[in-house]
Design a protein around this motif. Structure first.
Motif, PDB file in Angstrom:
ATOM      1  N   GLU A 154       0.824  -1.215   0.000  1.00 29.59           N
ATOM      2  CA  GLU A 154       0.000   0.000   0.000  1.00 29.59           C
ATOM      3  C   GLU A 154       0.857   1.265   0.000  1.00 29.59           C
ATOM      4  O   GLU A 154       0.551   2.222  -0.691  1.00 29.59           O
ATOM      5  CB  GLU A 154      -0.941   0.008   1.208  1.00 29.59           C
ATOM      6  N   ILE A 155       1.949   1.239   0.773  1.00 34.54           N
ATOM      7  CA  ILE A 155       2.800   2.438   0.819  1.00 34.54           C
ATOM      8  C   ILE A 155       3.410   2.699  -0.553  1.00 34.54           C
ATOM      9  O   ILE A 155       3.356   3.811  -1.073  1.00 34.54           O
ATOM     10  CB  ILE A 155       3.911   2.295   1.880  1.00 34.54           C
ATOM     11  N   PHE A 177      18.511  10.146  -1.852  1.00 30.90           N
ATOM     12  CA  PHE A 177      18.986  10.881  -0.681  1.00 30.90           C
ATOM     13  C   PHE A 177      19.295   9.963   0.492  1.00 30.90           C
ATOM     14  O   PHE A 177      20.195  10.210   1.277  1.00 30.90           O
ATOM     15  CB  PHE A 177      17.939  11.910  -0.225  1.00 30.90           C
ATOM     16  N   LEU A 178      18.485   8.884   0.580  1.00 34.32           N
ATOM     17  CA  LEU A 178      18.563   8.015   1.739  1.00 34.32           C
ATOM     18  C   LEU A 178      19.809   7.140   1.705  1.00 34.32           C
ATOM     19  O   LEU A 178      20.491   6.985   2.715  1.00 34.32           O
ATOM     20  CB  LEU A 178      17.314   7.139   1.769  1.00 34.32           C
ATOM     21  N   TYR A 194       3.619  -3.805  -7.322  1.00 30.53           N
ATOM     22  CA  TYR A 194       2.566  -4.034  -8.320  1.00 30.53           C
ATOM     23  C   TYR A 194       2.513  -5.515  -8.700  1.00 30.53           C
ATOM     24  O   TYR A 194       1.439  -6.085  -8.867  1.00 30.53           O
ATOM     25  CB  TYR A 194       2.799  -3.157  -9.557  1.00 30.53           C
ATOM     26  N   LEU A 212       8.631   8.852  -8.890  1.00 27.54           N
ATOM     27  CA  LEU A 212       9.680   9.878  -8.853  1.00 27.54           C
ATOM     28  C   LEU A 212      10.104  10.162  -7.415  1.00 27.54           C
ATOM     29  O   LEU A 212      11.294  10.309  -7.110  1.00 27.54           O
ATOM     30  CB  LEU A 212       9.154  11.156  -9.520  1.00 27.54           C
ATOM     31  N   LEU A 213       9.098  10.203  -6.520  1.00 27.15           N
ATOM     32  CA  LEU A 213       9.367  10.445  -5.110  1.00 27.15           C
ATOM     33  C   LEU A 213      10.216   9.310  -4.536  1.00 27.15           C
ATOM     34  O   LEU A 213      11.153   9.540  -3.778  1.00 27.15           O
ATOM     35  CB  LEU A 213       8.031  10.530  -4.377  1.00 27.15           C
ATOM     36  N   ARG A 240       2.475   1.606  -3.516  1.00 35.58           N
ATOM     37  CA  ARG A 240       1.517   1.925  -4.573  1.00 35.58           C
ATOM     38  C   ARG A 240       0.881   3.297  -4.390  1.00 35.58           C
ATOM     39  O   ARG A 240       0.329   3.854  -5.332  1.00 35.58           O
ATOM     40  CB  ARG A 240       0.436   0.844  -4.650  1.00 35.58           C
ATOM     41  N   GLY A 241       0.985   3.833  -3.179  1.00 30.94           N
ATOM     42  CA  GLY A 241       0.420   5.158  -2.947  1.00 30.94           C
ATOM     43  C   GLY A 241       1.399   6.285  -3.175  1.00 30.94           C
ATOM     44  O   GLY A 241       1.044   7.455  -3.049  1.00 30.94           O
ATOM     45  N   THR A 242       2.645   5.953  -3.479  1.00 29.76           N
ATOM     46  CA  THR A 242       3.680   6.982  -3.640  1.00 29.76           C
ATOM     47  C   THR A 242       4.085   7.081  -5.103  1.00 29.76           C
ATOM     48  O   THR A 242       4.239   6.061  -5.762  1.00 29.76           O
ATOM     49  CB  THR A 242       4.929   6.600  -2.815  1.00 29.76           C
ATOM     50  N   PRO A 243       4.260   8.287  -5.615  1.00 34.13           N
ATOM     51  CA  PRO A 243       4.739   8.410  -6.991  1.00 34.13           C
ATOM     52  C   PRO A 243       6.155   7.847  -7.124  1.00 34.13           C
ATOM     53  O   PRO A 243       6.956   7.989  -6.199  1.00 34.13           O
ATOM     54  CB  PRO A 243       4.749   9.914  -7.251  1.00 34.13           C
ATOM     55  N   PHE A 275      13.813   9.567  -5.573  1.00 31.86           N
ATOM     56  CA  PHE A 275      14.529  10.586  -4.815  1.00 31.86           C
ATOM     57  C   PHE A 275      14.755  10.171  -3.369  1.00 31.86           C
ATOM     58  O   PHE A 275      15.773  10.510  -2.776  1.00 31.86           O
ATOM     59  CB  PHE A 275      13.802  11.927  -4.903  1.00 31.86           C
ATOM     60  N   TRP A 276      13.792   9.416  -2.814  1.00 32.32           N
ATOM     61  CA  TRP A 276      14.008   8.883  -1.468  1.00 32.32           C
ATOM     62  C   TRP A 276      15.286   8.066  -1.439  1.00 32.32           C
ATOM     63  O   TRP A 276      16.138   8.244  -0.584  1.00 32.32           O
ATOM     64  CB  TRP A 276      12.845   7.990  -1.042  1.00 32.32           C
TER      65      TRP A 276
END
Lengths: 233, 231
Positions: free
Chosen positions: B67-68, B83-84, B110, B75-76, B70-73, B79-80
């Motif tokens: 769920e996490i 940076f992470l 997916y 691109l984000l 699939r709910g996040t774009p 970038f996570w």
């Protein structure tokens, strides 16, 4: 991990204002593109269902091309490419009036409408053909049969996939930051480069996207549970 | 229309500066997509099975991951990791590896949903009959359920491969030299033909993805004949 978290920094003051304005931009570009994509998607779906061959082929080519190419490249294409063919005065006007936003809207609209057209078409096709035949035989005209029998059933089926397409649109809208539309993700990156506190800004942006998706998918599940059972086959 | 920048740089679009320099262009796009789908398949299979597990903790762990992500774009997500990774590992991770990890984590969620739905779509009697004839749960899964449901999932896997191929274009935002990035570079260098350049790579992406899409449609028709159904 020696990283000092500073939530106060992003949740108050100037940076918080940035995030809020980014969020508003995300909502704005999503809403405008969604509305236009619904209209364009319906038009393309109708084109594909007509008996007139050239229109049908155009609809087919449109959906296949825009579904099978990356949105990012489409965004670049509209943003960097389209001003080459437009006349000068249109370009001048566009540059004066937030061209980034317009290019983002066009790309998101065209891309999403290709998917929406497929959903609408398959929704109408999924209603058994004898429904139409039966309602015609029962004395309804073609338009009446569509209005009272086919479309009400088709729409029940289409609504959940349409909502999840809208959700995809909201997530995809994060891509417009590559051409400089100041959406929430753009603002998060801005904060990271100003203050080196990217983690907090990214967390806020992620939580916003996540909560939108989770709430909407919860609603779709409830809808599926309550309404999709009533469809006749 | 000025297509000479495209023609002059066409080999750069295809494989970057390869023999002399790093691999790039379309070759990199395909390589990235192929590695990511291979790894994402195993991640997705694992989480799809976890999602169907009887153990609540395992099931919910898989649910949270799916769920996490699939709910996040995407691109984000990229970038996570961008940076992470340096903060966690302590040194900067090359962009290529970062992208592969992000794509695998993203596509895995997916695929996990595809696997879960595929297993659920199989008639319950298959599992019951396999258990009833003396197979353990694990054996029943491996020998009866998965071979049937995986075959039905092939078209969905191909579709996922198509969207993964499109998604590799996002790697250009953190500087991986795939097709989109190469196009950007050529466009910045030549300055006079952005439309022709982006049109060319749109067509290149389209050709690959369209072939795959029509292949998956054909598979879907062929496989539908062999499906086990509730009767």
């Amino acid at each position: 991990m020696n990283y000092q978290f500073d939530w106060q920094l992003v949740l108050s003051g100037e940076y918080a204002d940035w995030l809020v304005s980014g969020f508003v931009t995300t909502l704005k570009i999503s809403a405008v593109s969604l509305l236009l994509a619904m209209l364009l998607g319906t038009a393309v779906a109708v084109m594909r269902m007509t008996k007139f061959k050239p229109l049908e082929w155009f609809g087919l080519a449109f959906t296949e091309f825009f579904r099978n190419t990356p949105l990012l490249v489409q965004i670049y294409f509209w943003y960097y490419g389209s001003n080459q063919v437009l006349p000068d005065f249109v370009n001048k006007w566009l540059y004066a009036h937030d061209f980034e936003f317009a290019a983002g809207v066009i790309a998101l609209t065209v891309y999403t409408s290709a998917f929406i057209a497929e959903e609408i078409r398959s929704g109408i096709y999924s209603i058994p053909k004898n429904q139409l035949e039966a309602s015609r035989a029962g004395g309804l005209s073609f338009v009446q049969a569509y209005r009272f029998v086919i479309l009400p059933q088709a729409f029940r089926i289409i609504i959940p996939p349409l909502i999840s397409q809208s959700l995809n649109l909201i997530k995809n809208s994060s891509l417009v930051m590559v051409i400089g539309v100041m959406d929430i993700f753009y603002m998060a990156r801005q904060i990271e480069s100003y203050s080196f506190h990217g983690f907090e800004a990214f967390t806020v942006a992620t939580l916003i996207y996540l909560s939108i998706s989770l709430v909407v998918s919860l609603c779709i599940n409830l809808y599926n549970k309550h309404f999709l059972r009533q469809i006749s086959y | 229309m000025r297509f000479d920048p495209v023609i002059n740089n066409f080999d750069y679009f295809l494989w970057g500066a390869f023999p002399q320099g790093p691999l790039g262009g379309l070759a990199m796009t395909i390589l990235l997509a192929a590695i990511s789908i291979f790894l994402a398949f195993w991640v997705g299979l694992l989480f799809g099975l976890m999602r169907n597990s009887k153990n609540k903790i395992i099931r919910y762990a898989a649910l949270v991951y799916i769920e996490i992500v699939r709910g996040t774009p995407l691109l984000l997500l990229i970038f996570w990791f961008y940076f992470l990774a340096p903060v966690i590992v302590g040194y900067s991770v090359p962009e290529l590896q970062t992208t592969v990890v992000a794509l695998v984590v993203f596509t895995g969620a997916y695929i996990a949903e595809i696997v879960r739905a595929g297993i659920e779509a199989l008639p319950k009697g298959q599992m019951e009959a396999a258990r009833g004839s003396g197979l353990s749960h694990f054996q029943a899964m491996r020998l009866v359920i998965l071979p049937q449901s995986l075959r039905n999932m092939i078209p969905s896997f191909v579709n996922q491969f198509v969207s993964l191929t499109k998604d590799t274009s996002l790697a250009s935002t953190i500087g991986v030299l795939e097709l989109t990035r190469c196009a950007e570079q050529v466009s910045n260098r030549t300055l006079n033909a952005p439309m022709e350049i982006y049109l060319t790579i749109l067509v290149m992406y389209f050709l690959i993805c369209y072939v795959l899409t029509s292949y998956s449609r054909r598979l879907e028709r062929q496989l539908s004949r062999y499906q086990a159904r509730d009767r």
